[in-house]
Design a protein around this motif. Structure first.
Motif, PDB file in Angstrom:
ATOM      1  N   VAL A   1       8.168 -35.260  72.643  1.00  0.00           N
ATOM      2  CA  VAL A   1       8.768 -34.045  72.094  1.00  0.00           C
ATOM      3  C   VAL A   1       8.748 -34.105  70.564  1.00  0.00           C
ATOM      4  O   VAL A   1       8.459 -33.106  69.900  1.00  0.00           O
ATOM      5  N   GLY A   2       9.035 -35.269  70.007  1.00  0.00           N
ATOM      6  CA  GLY A   2       8.992 -35.413  68.547  1.00  0.00           C
ATOM      7  C   GLY A   2       7.614 -35.124  67.981  1.00  0.00           C
ATOM      8  O   GLY A   2       7.480 -34.442  66.954  1.00  0.00           O
ATOM      9  N   LYS A   3       6.575 -35.612  68.654  1.00  0.00           N
ATOM     10  CA  LYS A   3       5.205 -35.337  68.207  1.00  0.00           C
ATOM     11  C   LYS A   3       4.899 -33.844  68.290  1.00  0.00           C
ATOM     12  O   LYS A   3       4.244 -33.281  67.412  1.00  0.00           O
ATOM     13  N   TRP A   4       5.371 -33.205  69.370  1.00  0.00           N
ATOM     14  CA  TRP A   4       5.110 -31.778  69.512  1.00  0.00           C
ATOM     15  C   TRP A   4       5.823 -30.988  68.422  1.00  0.00           C
ATOM     16  O   TRP A   4       5.254 -30.056  67.843  1.00  0.00           O
ATOM     17  N   ILE A   5       7.052 -31.341  68.109  1.00  0.00           N
ATOM     18  CA  ILE A   5       7.792 -30.627  67.061  1.00  0.00           C
ATOM     19  C   ILE A   5       7.097 -30.799  65.714  1.00  0.00           C
ATOM     20  O   ILE A   5       7.001 -29.851  64.933  1.00  0.00           O
ATOM     21  N   GLU A   6       6.601 -31.979  65.454  1.00  0.00           N
ATOM     22  CA  GLU A   6       5.842 -32.215  64.222  1.00  0.00           C
ATOM     23  C   GLU A   6       4.600 -31.314  64.194  1.00  0.00           C
ATOM     24  O   GLU A   6       4.292 -30.681  63.179  1.00  0.00           O
ATOM     25  N   PHE A   7       3.877 -31.247  65.315  1.00  0.00           N
ATOM     26  CA  PHE A   7       2.714 -30.367  65.435  1.00  0.00           C
ATOM     27  C   PHE A   7       3.120 -28.906  65.241  1.00  0.00           C
ATOM     28  O   PHE A   7       2.475 -28.155  64.501  1.00  0.00           O
ATOM     29  N   TYR A   8       4.189 -28.499  65.897  1.00  0.00           N
ATOM     30  CA  TYR A   8       4.668 -27.119  65.836  1.00  0.00           C
ATOM     31  C   TYR A   8       4.972 -26.703  64.398  1.00  0.00           C
ATOM     32  O   TYR A   8       4.611 -25.618  63.960  1.00  0.00           O
ATOM     33  N   ASN A   9       5.629 -27.579  63.657  1.00  0.00           N
ATOM     34  CA  ASN A   9       6.025 -27.249  62.294  1.00  0.00           C
ATOM     35  C   ASN A   9       4.897 -27.351  61.275  1.00  0.00           C
ATOM     36  O   ASN A   9       4.862 -26.600  60.311  1.00  0.00           O
ATOM     37  N   ARG A  10       3.973 -28.282  61.483  1.00  0.00           N
ATOM     38  CA  ARG A  10       2.984 -28.566  60.443  1.00  0.00           C
ATOM     39  C   ARG A  10       1.567 -28.102  60.734  1.00  0.00           C
ATOM     40  O   ARG A  10       0.780 -27.942  59.808  1.00  0.00           O
ATOM     41  N   LYS A  11       1.217 -27.906  62.007  1.00  0.00           N
ATOM     42  CA  LYS A  11      -0.180 -27.586  62.310  1.00  0.00           C
ATOM     43  C   LYS A  11      -0.377 -26.371  63.210  1.00  0.00           C
ATOM     44  O   LYS A  11      -1.394 -25.702  63.118  1.00  0.00           O
ATOM     45  N   ARG A  12       0.562 -26.090  64.091  1.00  0.00           N
ATOM     46  CA  ARG A  12       0.395 -24.992  65.051  1.00  0.00           C
ATOM     47  C   ARG A  12       0.426 -23.650  64.332  1.00  0.00           C
ATOM     48  O   ARG A  12       1.382 -23.322  63.644  1.00  0.00           O
ATOM     49  N   PRO A  13      -0.628 -22.828  64.502  1.00  0.00           N
ATOM     50  CA  PRO A  13      -0.619 -21.515  63.862  1.00  0.00           C
ATOM     51  C   PRO A  13       0.398 -20.586  64.525  1.00  0.00           C
ATOM     52  O   PRO A  13       0.579 -20.623  65.734  1.00  0.00           O
ATOM     53  N   HIS A  14       1.067 -19.778  63.713  1.00  0.00           N
ATOM     54  CA  HIS A  14       2.065 -18.821  64.203  1.00  0.00           C
ATOM     55  C   HIS A  14       1.606 -17.417  63.808  1.00  0.00           C
ATOM     56  O   HIS A  14       1.432 -17.139  62.621  1.00  0.00           O
ATOM     57  N   SER A  15       1.445 -16.558  64.796  1.00  0.00           N
ATOM     58  CA  SER A  15       0.963 -15.203  64.507  1.00  0.00           C
ATOM     59  C   SER A  15       1.918 -14.459  63.582  1.00  0.00           C
ATOM     60  O   SER A  15       1.485 -13.687  62.723  1.00  0.00           O
ATOM     61  N   ALA A  16       3.213 -14.671  63.739  1.00  0.00           N
ATOM     62  CA  ALA A  16       4.194 -13.988  62.893  1.00  0.00           C
ATOM     63  C   ALA A  16       4.122 -14.454  61.439  1.00  0.00           C
ATOM     64  O   ALA A  16       4.674 -13.809  60.551  1.00  0.00           O
ATOM     65  N   LEU A  17       3.451 -15.574  61.202  1.00  0.00           N
ATOM     66  CA  LEU A  17       3.336 -16.122  59.845  1.00  0.00           C
ATOM     67  C   LEU A  17       1.904 -16.013  59.333  1.00  0.00           C
ATOM     68  O   LEU A  17       1.475 -16.800  58.481  1.00  0.00           O
ATOM     69  N   GLY A  18       1.150 -15.067  59.869  1.00  0.00           N
ATOM     70  CA  GLY A  18      -0.233 -14.872  59.425  1.00  0.00           C
ATOM     71  C   GLY A  18      -1.148 -16.016  59.806  1.00  0.00           C
ATOM     72  O   GLY A  18      -2.121 -16.292  59.110  1.00  0.00           O
ATOM     73  N   GLY A  19      -0.849 -16.688  60.905  1.00  0.00           N
ATOM     74  CA  GLY A  19      -1.683 -17.794  61.366  1.00  0.00           C
ATOM     75  C   GLY A  19      -1.382 -19.125  60.697  1.00  0.00           C
ATOM     76  O   GLY A  19      -2.069 -20.106  60.945  1.00  0.00           O
TER      77      GLY A  19
END
Length: 108
Positions: free
Chosen positions: A66-84
């Motif tokens: 879960v910690g690795k996923w949260i790190e990915f979510y915050n630092r690498k995963r593109p978010h459509s609401a944030l322009g990718g």
């Protein structure tokens, strides 16, 4: 303590324990889903993109995963609401805009 009106928060056992501990109880009105929509979306993403895809055998394995996923979510995963862009990139860009002259922040 502010909660929604879920059955776990309205039970006598829960509210009585809080009151005996001198904790004031506050509950959002029914239908106030917008109060926690962002957290609900995060939990949904965490479950669908991480938790349901792994069969961890120990709590420490789950914590690491879960910690690795949260790190990915915050630092690498593109978010459509944030322009990718990932949240960390947007955060540091906005921080730099509001505080010019600071040292460059590294995201990676």
């Amino acid at each position: 303590m502010n909660t929604d009106q879920g059955s776990q928060f309205t039970s006598f056992a829960w509210t009585d324990r809080l009151r005996r501990s001198c904790v004031r109880v506050s509950m959002d009105g029914k239908g106030r889903f917008l109060d926690n929509i962002f957290v609900e979306r995060l939990w949904r993403s965490l479950k669908c993109e991480c938790v349901y895809l792994h069969a961890w055998e120990t709590g420490s394995e789950a914590r690491t995963g879960v910690g690795k996923w949260i790190e990915f979510y915050n630092r690498k995963r593109p978010h459509s609401a944030l322009g990718g862009k990932p949240p960390a990139v947007v955060y540091w860009l906005r921080k730099d805009e509001t505080q010019p002259g600071q040292q460059e922040q590294r995201v990676a």
